[in-house]
Each structure stands twice: as C-alpha cells, then as structure tokens.
Design a protein around this motif. Structure first.
Motif, PDB file in Angstrom:
ATOM      1  N   GLU A  50      27.926  35.955  42.286  1.00  0.00           N
ATOM      2  CA  GLU A  50      27.027  35.462  43.328  1.00  0.00           C
ATOM      3  C   GLU A  50      26.829  36.468  44.451  1.00  0.00           C
ATOM      4  N   ILE A  51      27.783  37.376  44.623  1.00  0.00           N
ATOM      5  CA  ILE A  51      27.678  38.345  45.723  1.00  0.00           C
ATOM      6  C   ILE A  51      27.496  39.780  45.227  1.00  0.00           C
ATOM      7  N   VAL A  52      27.535  39.965  43.892  1.00  0.00           N
ATOM      8  CA  VAL A  52      27.346  41.287  43.289  1.00  0.00           C
ATOM      9  C   VAL A  52      26.310  41.164  42.182  1.00  0.00           C
ATOM     10  N   HIS A  53      25.374  42.085  42.139  1.00  0.00           N
ATOM     11  CA  HIS A  53      24.342  42.055  41.105  1.00  0.00           C
ATOM     12  C   HIS A  53      24.950  42.282  39.725  1.00  0.00           C
ATOM     13  N   LYS A  54      24.281  41.720  38.695  1.00  0.00           N
ATOM     14  CA  LYS A  54      24.774  41.823  37.321  1.00  0.00           C
ATOM     15  C   LYS A  54      25.014  43.274  36.899  1.00  0.00           C
ATOM     16  N   ASP A  55      24.161  44.189  37.347  1.00  0.00           N
ATOM     17  CA  ASP A  55      24.304  45.594  36.958  1.00  0.00           C
ATOM     18  C   ASP A  55      25.577  46.222  37.518  1.00  0.00           C
ATOM     19  N   ASN A  56      26.126  45.612  38.565  1.00  0.00           N
ATOM     20  CA  ASN A  56      27.332  46.157  39.200  1.00  0.00           C
ATOM     21  C   ASN A  56      28.599  45.368  38.865  1.00  0.00           C
ATOM     22  N   LEU A  57      28.489  44.380  37.967  1.00  0.00           N
ATOM     23  CA  LEU A  57      29.647  43.531  37.685  1.00  0.00           C
ATOM     24  C   LEU A  57      30.827  44.307  37.113  1.00  0.00           C
ATOM     25  N   VAL A 108      38.940  44.707  32.084  1.00  0.00           N
ATOM     26  CA  VAL A 108      37.616  44.825  32.711  1.00  0.00           C
ATOM     27  C   VAL A 108      36.511  44.438  31.735  1.00  0.00           C
ATOM     28  N   ILE A 109      36.615  44.878  30.498  1.00  0.00           N
ATOM     29  CA  ILE A 109      35.569  44.587  29.511  1.00  0.00           C
ATOM     30  C   ILE A 109      35.474  43.086  29.241  1.00  0.00           C
ATOM     31  N   THR A 110      36.600  42.419  29.013  1.00  0.00           N
ATOM     32  CA  THR A 110      36.565  40.987  28.716  1.00  0.00           C
ATOM     33  C   THR A 110      36.083  40.177  29.919  1.00  0.00           C
ATOM     34  N   GLN A 111      36.509  40.559  31.107  1.00  0.00           N
ATOM     35  CA  GLN A 111      36.075  39.834  32.306  1.00  0.00           C
ATOM     36  C   GLN A 111      34.576  39.985  32.512  1.00  0.00           C
ATOM     37  N   THR A 112      34.050  41.187  32.313  1.00  0.00           N
ATOM     38  CA  THR A 112      32.627  41.439  32.491  1.00  0.00           C
ATOM     39  C   THR A 112      31.806  40.661  31.475  1.00  0.00           C
ATOM     40  N   VAL A 113      32.238  40.653  30.231  1.00  0.00           N
ATOM     41  CA  VAL A 113      31.520  39.916  29.184  1.00  0.00           C
ATOM     42  C   VAL A 113      31.468  38.428  29.515  1.00  0.00           C
ATOM     43  N   MET A 114      32.560  37.867  29.970  1.00  0.00           N
ATOM     44  CA  MET A 114      32.595  36.453  30.322  1.00  0.00           C
ATOM     45  C   MET A 114      31.629  36.156  31.480  1.00  0.00           C
ATOM     46  N   GLN A 115      31.619  36.995  32.490  1.00  0.00           N
ATOM     47  CA  GLN A 115      30.747  36.767  33.639  1.00  0.00           C
ATOM     48  C   GLN A 115      29.278  36.891  33.269  1.00  0.00           C
TER      49      GLN A 115
END
Length: 426
Positions: free
Chosen positions: A133-140, A330-337
C-alpha cells in the motif's frame, strides 16, 4: 482518501518510518532471543524447559494468525501496527522490572510469553499487507530486501553481541531494554500514512473472512504448495536451529562467544544477499531459477554444517547459507505480495504465518526432548536432512515454477487461480 505509492521512489516518508521503526524493535528482539535462551539455561539447566518457553513465545501467533490476518484486512492497519508494538513493549518492560524487584515467580514467564506472542500475531499480517500500500509494485522486491536487510542486520548484531551483553547486563535488565525498543517503534509508526477503507468489523464478518481467506489461498495451486511444504520445512529447521545454543554452550572448543561469531557470519551473508537484491531486480521469468539455485545451496550448507566439527568450516558455510536464505525469503515474499489480491493480503499472510509456524511450538518443545535422548548434534543433523527431503520435490514441480514466475498481472486472475500463471519473458 488514499495515496498512491510513488513508482520511482522506494524510500518515501512512510516506508522510511516503517523501516527504521522495525530496525530498532528487531534489534532488541534479536538480542532478547539469545539472552532469553542463555538465561533460561542458567536458571533451569534444561533444554526441554528452554524449548517450551520459546514455544510459548510462538504458540499464540500460530493459533490466532488467521483471525489476526482477517482482522487486519478490515481494521486500520496503522493503529494495529502501533498498538501491537506498544503493548508488547509494555509487557517486556513489566516482565523485566518484576524480575529485577524479585516479585516475579519463574512460572509467570509463561503467561507473559503467551501475551507477547498474541499481540505479535496481529503485527505480522498488518505489516506485510501494508507494504504494497505504501510501495509501488515495481519496488516490492527492493522493499522486501530493504526490510530483510534491517531484520538481518538486527539479527547479526543481536546474535553476535547477545552473549556479550548477557555477560555485561543481566537478562532482566535487557528485557526492559527490549521493551523500550518496542515502545520507540510504536511512537515512530504513529506517523506512517497507510490507506484505509472503512469496513464493518464484527466477529461474524471476521470469521467469514477467515473462511474466505482459506478458500482463496487453497484455490491457488502455487500458494497451496508454498504453504504446505513451508509448514514441514519450518518444523524441521526450527528443531535444528533451536538446538544451536545448547550445541555451542556444551561443545568443547565452541562456547557462547563462538555461537555469536557463527551467527554473525550467517547474518553477514544474508545482508550481502539482500543488498544484491535491493539493487538488482530479478525478472519474473527468472525468479524460479534463482529460487532453485538458492535452495540447492542452502541444503548443501546445512548438511555439511551438521556433520563437520570444524569451527572454521561452519563459519564459511554459515556465510553462504545466509546468502541463499535471503534470496529464498525475498523471492517468496515478493511473489506472495504480487499474486495475492489487495482485499485478501491480510488474510493470506495471517494464514501463512499460522501454517509456517503452526508446528513451531511443537518443534521447539520436541527438539529439547529428542536431544535429551538422542543427543544434540544427531538431532540437528536429522532435522536438517528431513527439511531437505521435504523441499526437494517442489524444485521439480512445473506448476509451482509457473506460480513463482508469475508477474501478478491484474488481467490474469483465472490463470493465477488455476495455478498456471504464464511465464513472463521479461
């Protein structure tokens, strides 16, 4: 009124406040975990009691995770984050102060641990659901790396100096210090702006959301695989990691000081891995390849470390294991988000926390009991070997590979829901 995250700016005001607040509380908590373990061992001289107390600091997060996640989706996430940190801080300060005044019978640590863990159950899904919600998807990916760096750096300092701090200040004194860290974090988090849409919050609605959250998570094949295997991997890894402190404490030539050095090596590797990912954006089509490579590396490091008795080899392996683990995290967290819809993030992250940690209390308690009969080192080796056996099949699963490579496009819900999101070629 909602705000749109700036696609070109990761370090906006809100993410910066969130990051530095977590850094302080994570720093105190990392050292607290080490100091608590040694304090309990000194008081009781029992690995079983140590495991049970650590389990109490985990159990409510497991039991209330789905409820907390559903509650986070309907509540004001900023207030939930603030009060979770504030109440935990007050409990830590109170526990330490009571012990120092000798008005704290040892059994009272169990209800304190359960309450602290209960409030922590609401913190994790609220934070994970707030970051997109506070960071754009490209920067997740970069945001998760930056958060991982602060958490890992805190663990580095906490684990490296926890033993030293325990020799300088008593355990109860540091419990108070840890509480102050949480209170500071709560104060800084008051100023974070997180978009909030008011929704009716009743027990009936939350229970309905919990059911929907489970159905949603289980309808996505990739999430189902990630959660199912993650539960058993965490169980066996937790068993092994719980016994590292008694291994170093009771093994000739190791000791508390070298435990700190080993943890420092592990955390330095993790920081390096997350620094790499904070600057380098992995293309969606390459995520699974990086994930597999990191998993293979972590398995090799764990197995060799379990058998070797060379402290130097353990230090090197710890460094490379830290790099591999940071990539996986980092990879698993990003994929989930990316793949979980906005209205389901809190619910799914609550479920994830529950499933990942579902067997952790049992693992912590069981590790001490098994080590009492089988020995500490054999239990560690066996636990790491079983974790490797659980994760290996996922590396050859094509459906899981497509899920890990998903770009989370909004116009692909049916494909994602079927667990067959198309591979993005970059």
């Amino acid at each position: 009124m909602t705000q749109k995250p700036n696609a070109r700016k990761l370090w906006n005001r809100d993410f910066t406040l969130l990051w530095q607040g977590q850094l302080v509380s994570d720093l105190g908590q990392a050292a607290f975990t080490v100091i608590l373990g040694f304090w309990v061992l000194d008081i009781t001289n029992s690995t079983a009691i140590m495991g049970i107390i650590l389990a109490c600091f985990t159990l409510p997060r497991v039991l209330f995770g789905p409820f907390a996640g559903a509650f986070a989706d309907r509540s004001n996430k900023r207030l939930l984050i603030v009060f979770s940190d504030l109440l935990r801080g007050i409990l830590f300060v109170g526990m330490g102060a009571l012990i120092l005044t000798k008005k704290f019978p040892f059994w009272l640590i169990y209800p304190f641990a359960l309450l602290i863990s209960f409030f922590g159950a609401f913190f994790t899904p609220a934070i994970n659901a707030s970051v997109p919600e506070i960071v754009h998807k490209d920067n997740l990916s970069r945001a998760n790396s930056a958060r991982g760096i602060s958490q890992t750096a805190s663990s580095l300092v906490g684990n490296a100096f926890g033993g030293v701090l325990y020799a300088i200040v008593s355990g109860p004194v540091f419990f108070v210090i840890n509480g102050i860290c949480f209170i500071y974090s709560a104060i800084s988090e008051v100023f974070i702006r997180i978009p909030h849409v008011k929704r009716e919050t009743t027990i009936r609605n939350i229970l309905h959301d919990m059911t929907d959250g489970f159905k949603y998570a289980w309808s996505i094949q990739g999430i189902k695989i990630l959660l199912g295997t993650g539960m058993f991997i965490n169980f066996f890894v937790t068993m092994g990691v719980t016994l590292l402190q008694p291994l170093f404490k009771y093994t000739e030539g190791f000791g508390v000081e070298r435990y700190g050095y080993t943890m420092a090596s592990l955390m330095l590797g993790a920081i390096l891995g997350m620094l790499i990912l904070s600057f380098y954006r992995i293309k969606p089509a390459k995520r699974f390849s990086f994930y597999k490579l990191a998993t293979y590396g972590l398995i090799v490091c764990m197995l060799i470390a379990g058998f070797t008795k060379s402290f130097g080899v353990i230090m090197v392996l710890g460094f490379f294991a830290g790099i591999c683990n940071s990539f996986i995290s980092v990879i698993t967290q990003t994929v989930m988000q990316i793949t979980v819809s906005k209205e389901n993030r809190g619910k799914v992250f609550g479920i994830q926390a529950t499933i990942y940690e579902g067997l952790s209390p049992l693992a912590m308690a069981l590790s001490g009991i098994v080590a009492h009969f089988a020995g500490v080192r054999p239990t560690i080796i066996g636990s790491f070997m079983l974790a490797a056996l659980v994760v290996l099949p996922t590396l050859f699963n094509k459906t899981f590979g497509r899920f890990m490579n998903s770009d989370g496009s909004a116009n692909q819900p049916k494909q994602v829901m079927a667990g067959s999101a198309p591979v993005n070629d970059g």
